[in-house]
Design an enzyme around this catalytic site. Structure first.
Site, PDB file in Angstrom:
ATOM      1  N   ASP A  98       0.873  -1.166   0.000  1.00 56.60           N
ATOM      2  CA  ASP A  98       0.000   0.000   0.000  1.00 56.60           C
ATOM      3  C   ASP A  98       0.917   1.225   0.000  1.00 56.60           C
ATOM      4  O   ASP A  98       2.083   1.154   0.405  1.00 56.60           O
ATOM      5  CB  ASP A  98      -0.926   0.003   1.210  1.00 56.60           C
ATOM      6  CG  ASP A  98      -2.239   0.728   0.928  1.00 56.60           C
ATOM      7  OD1 ASP A  98      -2.261   1.568   0.016  1.00 56.60           O
ATOM      8  OD2 ASP A  98      -3.229   0.457   1.619  1.00 56.60           O
ATOM      9  N   GLU A 130     -17.334  10.022   4.173  1.00 55.20           N
ATOM     10  CA  GLU A 130     -16.726   8.728   4.487  1.00 55.20           C
ATOM     11  C   GLU A 130     -15.833   8.307   3.324  1.00 55.20           C
ATOM     12  O   GLU A 130     -16.173   8.499   2.162  1.00 55.20           O
ATOM     13  CB  GLU A 130     -17.795   7.665   4.752  1.00 55.20           C
ATOM     14  CG  GLU A 130     -18.743   7.419   3.593  1.00 55.20           C
ATOM     15  CD  GLU A 130     -19.683   6.251   3.826  1.00 55.20           C
ATOM     16  OE1 GLU A 130     -19.485   5.503   4.791  1.00 55.20           O
ATOM     17  OE2 GLU A 130     -20.614   6.087   3.018  1.00 55.20           O
TER      18      GLU A 130
END
Length: 875
Positions: A274, A616
């Site tokens: 990541d 979100e």
């Protein structure tokens, strides 16, 4: 002797012929790695053998530089296609992944994945032909996200296929197959399943979190989907997670990446970190398990992370070649990783001429094609879950509708995060006006989303924008000056009516990718006095002062304005097709009063509420939010924001029927609304065809197929702490309370009856379970229905309540009763115990058939116990 002499006499000729075969079309020597008659392994080995240590090291980062002397072009591995090709200009924007999951439909997910890879191929070759090789132009996609959505507060849960490992594995397998293509020797694209492993929030602490789970939860919840996709789709890439697992960073966990991923699951592709995860090994405030970048790189490579998603500069400056010489970094690890990476690039055809590449001929016109938009409409319709209907739906097309709510014309909720630019976006307002007619729909925004976060910013209209001529007269539009920042000089000026641009080619030189800046100057003359907040991705100055908050503006007064924009490539936004947008919203306008007024004149109210991907999503620059209910991408409450609840309560007092449409990437506890509304629809983030899909549902033009891929809880009191990774009381498999809506729930307009579930009285452990049930279609029209099959065992090793083991898709004739057979494999019934034996235990067991509303339950007895499979014991 003569034969020996003859052989040596013809050897030079053989060598010459072989050499001629290896010449490229340009007449220059072509090495083995450019010889398409050789195997991929032979070509990769030849190329890597020719590279210097420094050249190999630089290939270990996502922005891999060119090696001109070896004819290796630059390549950027970072690309995204979670629900459509993302951040690279216009593309078909399908429903967000959680909405795709609501379809419970493997065939549809495969069609979506195939359409996305068609568009991805077309865009990639278009970029290469124009010599653009930057981020978001390659064929290695960091999608899909198959983490388990175990907690509704996690902001990135919208990117997943929900809370069930079986459903996640099933759908992700088809998505990956659609992306990677069906050629055994060539890849259409590379799919990347992420984030491996034990990763699902919180967002704000992901760079330092250290999670523990027992083996039962690890192997029954967090790992199964990864194993399924590796086995059934031969996925070519896996992304490791930010967090630590059992004290080791996931991107440095030999246990996760080598023992489990490669040895147990059989993965053969490459692992990518990541982005920034390797820096987390040493940076202050993160994991800090080593002191230097070279140590972090060496650790990650030895554990099995092949590609580092971040800039190479800091690592290369840390005496990295010296670190190799000292053994801090192993050159054999480097060679292994470089070969894995180039294997993918060769399989993609990136070292073949375009005419030799199977997928290179996709025309650019495939992007947003009619066929893809039709698939998209089908996907959007299946993303909508009809949760409640007291008979109000379908609507009469002649009814007068008050369309109200902060998401009724909010383009953000069409997308979710990791999105492209839509071809023809249809908000609920657009879709309902088209379907019902302009005169049937009245509209009000109703309220903010929450606090000072609005879903209805409007582009500042041309009617209020002016500039002064040399003689001081006002003329419409703003004076725009376009600059080339590299040359620090003005390129041209023009008058722009408003600031709402999407440049598929840059305004300076009509290139696909080029840096530029714009400055708009002029006069703003508001048509209504009030308090305004400005938005968009530009810098706003009024009377020479930067505007960061609400500003008071008076009707008719002239305000000198200066608006600035500069292209700034960033990982979190579209960097290929730049956009400039200047928007505003009036914050002191009484939207609720307006909504009540139009609702009084309507026959039915359609309330579009919920939240948005601006509240979100992934932790980062755009998610620096700290509001009641929301924190840095996650949610701290699952309640509907109070301002919307208040608006709904006021509308309810009018005694008009209300259809509530909830947009969110996760569960909302709208318990009170559920009691009062005549119909409830969970929309998730349903793609660019949202408005059309919603209108079709309201009018009953199709049978709703959507089912909930997550549990909707009644309140947060039913949930454990978010950073507790135990599965106890999480998801439908372990939750013992009463939900607002259960996993798999959803209605349609059909009238069917379930009956007569037939199962064997006893089943010997180790045998497949065969059963039948009957469905009666009492309506006249044929139907497509999907039936969920659940297995439960009173002696389940993980103490689960039940688990999904099959989805049966059936075509039903009108006025017909049909027998439906199913078979559950021992593997699907098996559950891992603490010793990592996947077991079926003796005792009472049951099967449940569920269609979203009706259920049938039958019991049987398992005789004996057996191990379906055994994993190597873990630490």
């Amino acid at each position: 002797m003569r034969r020996f002499i003859k052989f040596w006499s013809i050897l030079p000729i053989c060598i010459m012929i072989n050499s001629l075969v290896l010449y490229a079309q340009n007449g220059q020597y072509s090495p083995d790695y450019l010889n398409t008659t050789l195997t991929t392994e032979q070509r990769v080995d030849d190329l890597v053998s020719r590279m210097s240590l420094k050249e190999k090291l630089r290939q270990l980062f996502s922005a891999a530089p060119a090696i001109p002397r070896l004819q290796v072009p630059a390549y950027n591995y970072w690309n995204e296609c979670l629900h459509g090709v993302a951040r690279a200009g216009k593309a078909t924007v399908f429903p967000q992944a959680i909405g795709l999951a609501a379809s419970f439909d493997q065939e549809m997910i495969y069609k979506v994945g195939t359409a996305i890879s068609d568009e991805g191929r077309a865009k990639h070759h278009h970029f290469v032909r124009n010599d653009v090789r930057s981020i978001y132009t390659g064929l290695t996609y960091w999608s899909p996200n198959i983490n388990i959505f175990r907690d509704p507060r996690w902001g990135r849960g919208q990117e997943t296929y929900g809370e069930d490992p079986f459903l996640t594995g099933l759908l992700a397998t088809q998505f990956v197959k659609g992306l990677q293509g069906d050629d055994p020797d060539h890849l259409k694209a590379v799919a990347t399943i992420k984030h491996f492993a034990v990763h699902s929030g919180p967002e704000f602490s992901r760079h330092s979190d250290n999670f523990y789970t027992n083996n039962i939860d690890l192997y029954n919840t967090y790992l199964p989907a990864f194993g399924t996709v590796v086995k059934d789709a031969n996925v070519q890439s896996v992304m490791c997670a930010y967090n630590r697992f059992r004290d080791q960073p996931c991107c440095g966990s030999y246990y996760l990446l080598e023992e489990i991923l490669r040895k147990q699951m059989g993965f053969t592709g490459y692992v990518v970190s990541d982005c920034g995860a390797i820096s987390d090994f040493y940076k202050e405030g993160t994991h800090q398990v080593v002191d230097q970048p070279s140590q972090a790189l060496g650790w990650s490579l030895s554990a099995g992370t092949d590609l580092n998603c971040e800039e190479s500069k800091q690592f290369m400056e840390d005496h990295i070649e010296e670190a190799v010489a000292k053994g801090i970094i192993s050159e054999s690890d480097i060679d292994r990783s470089v070969k894995r990476l180039f294997t993918a690039r060769f399989k993609l055809g990136l070292f073949d001429t375009e005419d030799q590449q199977k997928y290179a001929q996709n025309p650019h016109e495939v992007v947003g094609s009619k066929r893809h938009q039709q698939i998209n409409l089908e996907a959007s319709q299946n993303a909508l879950v009809l949760m409640k209907n007291n008979g109000i739906l379908p609507l009469d097309p002649s009814q007068k509708i008050a369309l109200i709510g902060p998401n009724a014309d909010n383009i953000d909720v069409l997308f979710g995060n990791y999105n492209g630019l839509p071809i023809a976006p249809s908000t609920p307002l657009i879709g309902l006006k088209k379907a019902f007619g302009e005169n049937q729909i009245s509209f009000s925004k109703g309220s903010a989303l929450t606090a000072d976060k609005y879903g209805h910013y409007d582009v500042v209209p041309a009617e209020v924008l002016f500039h002064k001529t040399k003689r001081g007269k006002l003329k419409a539009g703003l004076k725009a000056t376009y600059f080339n920042p590299k040359k620090a000089e003005q390129s041209f000026t023009q008058v722009d009516r408003q600031i709402n641009f999407t440049w598929e080619k840059t305004p300076l030189n009509q290139q696909i990718q080029e840096q530029f800046s714009v400055k708009w100057e002029g006069i703003l003359i508001p048509q209504r006095s009030g308090q305004y907040r400005f938005g968009g991705n530009v810098e706003t100055k009024i009377k020479g002062k930067k505007i960061h908050s609400i500003v008071d503006l008076k009707k008719g007064e002239q305000y000198e304005i200066s608006i600035s924009y500069q292209t700034k490539p960033a990982w979190y936004k579209n960097s290929i097709c730049p956009q400039a947008e200047w928007t505003w919203v009036q914050t002191d306008f009484d939207y609720q009063k307006e909504a009540i007024a139009i609702a009084k004149k309507a026959e039915v109210i359609v309330f579009c509420g919920g939240i948005s991907p601006r509240l979100e999503g992934e932790e980062g620059k755009e998610m620096d939010i700290d509001l009641e209910g929301f924190y840095k991408g996650d949610r701290t409450s699952i309640d509907l924001p109070q301002v919307q609840q208040q608006l709904f309560d006021e509308l309810y007092q009018l005694n008009k029927p209300i259809i509530y449409v909830n947009f969110s990437g996760s569960a909302i506890a709208f318990t009170e609304i559920n009691q009062k509304a005549e119909a409830v629809i969970q929309a998730f983030y349903p793609g660019e065809r949202t408005g059309d899909a919603l209108a079709n549902l309201l009018l009953g033009k199709y049978q709703p197929q959507g089912r909930l891929p997550v549990t909707f809880y009644q309140n947060l009191d039913q949930m454990p702490a978010m950073n507790d990774y135990s599965m106890q009381e999480r998801t439908y498999r372990y939750f013992s309370g009463k939900p607002l809506y259960r996993f798999g729930a959803g209605l349609d307009f059909s009238t069917t009856e379930l009956s007569k579930l037939e199962l064997p009285a006893k089943l010997t452990a180790g045998e497949n379970l065969k059963g039948t049930f009957y469905v009666k279609n009492t309506g006249n029209e044929p139907l497509t229905k999907k039936y969920q099959v659940y297995f439960s065992s009173e002696n389940a090793p993980d103490r689960s309540i039940k688990k999904l083991v099959q989805i049966v898709k059936v075509e039903l004739k009108g006025k017909h009763t049909q027998e439906i057979a199913f078979e559950i494999s021992t593997d699907n019934m098996g559950i891992y115990d603490a010793d990592l034996q996947k077991k079926i235990n003796e005792g009472k067991a049951s099967i449940e058939i569920f269609d979203g509303k009706q259920q049938l339950v039958g019991q049987f007895e398992i005789v004996g116990s057996c191990a379906v499979s055994t994993m190597k014991p873990t630490r």
